[in-house]
Write a protein that holds these residues in place. Structure first.
Motif, short mmCIF file in Angstrom:
data_model
loop_
_atom_site.label_atom_id
_atom_site.label_comp_id
_atom_site.label_asym_id
_atom_site.label_seq_id
_atom_site.Cartn_x
_atom_site.Cartn_y
_atom_site.Cartn_z
N TYR A 12 4.52 -4.26 13.29
CA TYR A 12 3.29 -3.89 12.74
C TYR A 12 2.20 -3.96 13.61
CZ TYR A 12 5.94 -3.28 8.19
OH TYR A 12 6.60 -2.88 7.25
N ARG A 13 2.22 -5.26 14.42
CA ARG A 13 1.10 -5.70 15.19
C ARG A 13 1.16 -4.67 16.54
NH1 ARG A 13 1.13 -12.17 14.67
NH2 ARG A 13 -0.58 -12.35 13.51
N ARG A 14 2.25 -4.28 16.88
CA ARG A 14 2.19 -3.36 18.08
C ARG A 14 1.60 -2.04 17.61
NH1 ARG A 14 7.25 -5.29 18.99
NH2 ARG A 14 8.34 -3.45 17.99
N PHE A 15 1.94 -1.50 16.28
CA PHE A 15 1.55 -0.54 15.72
C PHE A 15 -0.01 -0.18 15.31
CE2 PHE A 15 1.24 3.10 12.50
CZ PHE A 15 1.86 4.28 13.26
N HIS A 16 -0.31 -1.17 14.56
CA HIS A 16 -1.47 -1.31 13.93
C HIS A 16 -2.57 -2.07 14.49
CE1 HIS A 16 -0.09 1.04 10.56
NE2 HIS A 16 0.79 0.01 10.50
N GLY A 17 -2.17 -2.83 15.59
CA GLY A 17 -3.08 -4.12 16.01
C GLY A 17 -2.97 -5.22 15.13
N ASP A 18 -4.00 -6.08 15.52
CA ASP A 18 -4.07 -7.42 14.67
C ASP A 18 -4.77 -7.51 13.45
OD1 ASP A 18 -2.28 -8.88 16.64
OD2 ASP A 18 -3.80 -9.44 17.83
N GLU A 19 -5.54 -6.52 13.23
CA GLU A 19 -6.44 -6.53 12.11
C GLU A 19 -6.25 -5.53 10.89
OE1 GLU A 19 -8.68 -8.86 11.12
OE2 GLU A 19 -8.06 -10.12 12.94
N HIS A 20 -4.93 -5.57 10.44
CA HIS A 20 -4.65 -4.32 9.52
C HIS A 20 -4.05 -4.83 8.08
CE1 HIS A 20 -2.45 -0.57 8.25
NE2 HIS A 20 -3.45 -0.16 8.85
N ARG A 21 -4.22 -4.20 6.99
CA ARG A 21 -3.71 -4.72 5.73
C ARG A 21 -2.05 -4.96 5.86
NH1 ARG A 21 -4.43 0.63 4.73
NH2 ARG A 21 -2.70 1.54 3.75
N THR A 22 -1.50 -4.24 6.76
CA THR A 22 0.08 -4.10 6.68
C THR A 22 0.29 -5.48 7.54
OG1 THR A 22 0.19 -1.70 6.74
CG2 THR A 22 2.28 -2.96 7.50
N VAL A 23 -0.38 -5.82 8.48
CA VAL A 23 0.04 -6.91 9.37
C VAL A 23 -0.25 -8.37 8.29
CG1 VAL A 23 -0.88 -8.42 11.26
CG2 VAL A 23 -0.58 -6.04 11.42
N ALA A 24 -1.31 -8.10 7.68
CA ALA A 24 -1.77 -9.35 6.74
C ALA A 24 -0.65 -9.50 5.84
CB ALA A 24 -2.99 -8.96 6.07
N ARG A 25 -0.25 -8.29 5.23
CA ARG A 25 1.01 -8.58 4.17
C ARG A 25 2.31 -8.95 4.86
NH1 ARG A 25 -0.85 -3.04 1.38
NH2 ARG A 25 -2.42 -3.83 -0.04
N ALA A 26 2.51 -8.42 5.85
CA ALA A 26 3.67 -9.04 6.87
C ALA A 26 3.55 -10.52 7.04
CB ALA A 26 3.85 -8.36 8.14
N LEU A 27 2.51 -11.09 7.29
CA LEU A 27 2.23 -12.54 7.60
C LEU A 27 2.25 -13.14 6.16
CD1 LEU A 27 -1.19 -12.37 9.79
CD2 LEU A 27 1.12 -13.59 10.15
N PHE A 28 1.91 -12.58 4.99
CA PHE A 28 2.14 -13.21 3.67
C PHE A 28 3.42 -13.30 3.37
CE2 PHE A 28 2.68 -12.36 -0.84
CZ PHE A 28 1.98 -13.54 -1.48
N CYS A 29 4.40 -12.21 3.85
CA CYS A 29 5.84 -12.28 3.36
C CYS A 29 6.44 -13.49 4.37
CB CYS A 29 6.45 -10.91 3.76
SG CYS A 29 6.04 -9.79 2.76
N VAL A 30 6.30 -13.49 5.51
CA VAL A 30 6.62 -14.60 6.50
C VAL A 30 6.15 -15.95 6.03
CG1 VAL A 30 6.61 -15.74 8.67
CG2 VAL A 30 6.66 -13.26 8.52
N GLY A 31 4.92 -16.00 5.55
CA GLY A 31 4.43 -17.25 4.79
C GLY A 31 5.47 -17.68 3.63
#
Length: 175
Positions: A12-31
């Motif tokens: 997601y970071r490669r595709f969307h960059g570091d500031e995207h809702r999908t990246v935030a949701r993935a961080l949430f899942c990892v947490g």
């Protein structure tokens, strides 16, 4: 699960960059996975990163921001930081009040959680205030006796017992 969530986060970071809702949701899942594994410090780091990103994207009043705060509160509680966890839960409660209304089921659930947290911290008056408010919501929104009302009554009875108010506690259990 953790390995797959981390792989997804990298993609997601490669595709969307570091500031995207999908990246935030993935961080949430990892947490969440880290929390379940007991890696609480690392879980907090992921939740904090997701929280900052979501505030930047949506501002304070967004359901995803509240969801991350709720999970951060869970981690803080597991770390023995009850007062910090309760303060965070209060923020989530206020969000739910603003967005869902004061008589919503989620508000009653948050009040129950806060009442129980305050009871564990020995803050009996705060516990009773939250539990009685939640009980009022349940009684207004759910006709007749129900399981949720019974849980509130039982927890209020527990608080009364902890205060030495044995007759009041028994009265709650009898209801």
């Amino acid at each position: 699960a953790l390995r797959m969530h981390k792989r997804a986060l990298r993609a997601y970071r490669r595709f969307h960059g570091d500031e995207h809702r999908t990246v935030a949701r993935a961080l949430f899942c990892v947490g969440n996975v880290l929390c379940r594994k007991g890696e609480l410090e690392r879980a907090v780091e992921k939740f904090e990163e997701a929280h900052a990103m979501l505030i930047g994207l949506y501002g304070e009043d967004h359901v995803d921001v509240a969801m991350v705060l709720g999970n951060m509160a869970t981690v803080l509680q597991k770390q023995g930081k009850g007062a910090e966890a309760s303060a965070m839960q209060e923020k989530v409660l206020e969000f739910h009040r603003r967005t869902l209304g004061s008589d919503h089921d989620h508000v009653a659930t948050m009040l129950s959680n806060l009442g129980s947290a305050y009871r564990r911290q020995g803050r009996m008056e705060d516990a009773l205030a939250r539990l009685e408010e939640g009980l009022g919501i349940v009684r207004r929104t759910t006709p007749g006796r129900n399981v949720k009302e019974g849980l509130f009554l039982k927890t209020i009875g527990d608080v009364y017992f902890m205060q030495g108010r044995l007759d009041d506690g028994l009265a709650m259990y009898d209801k």
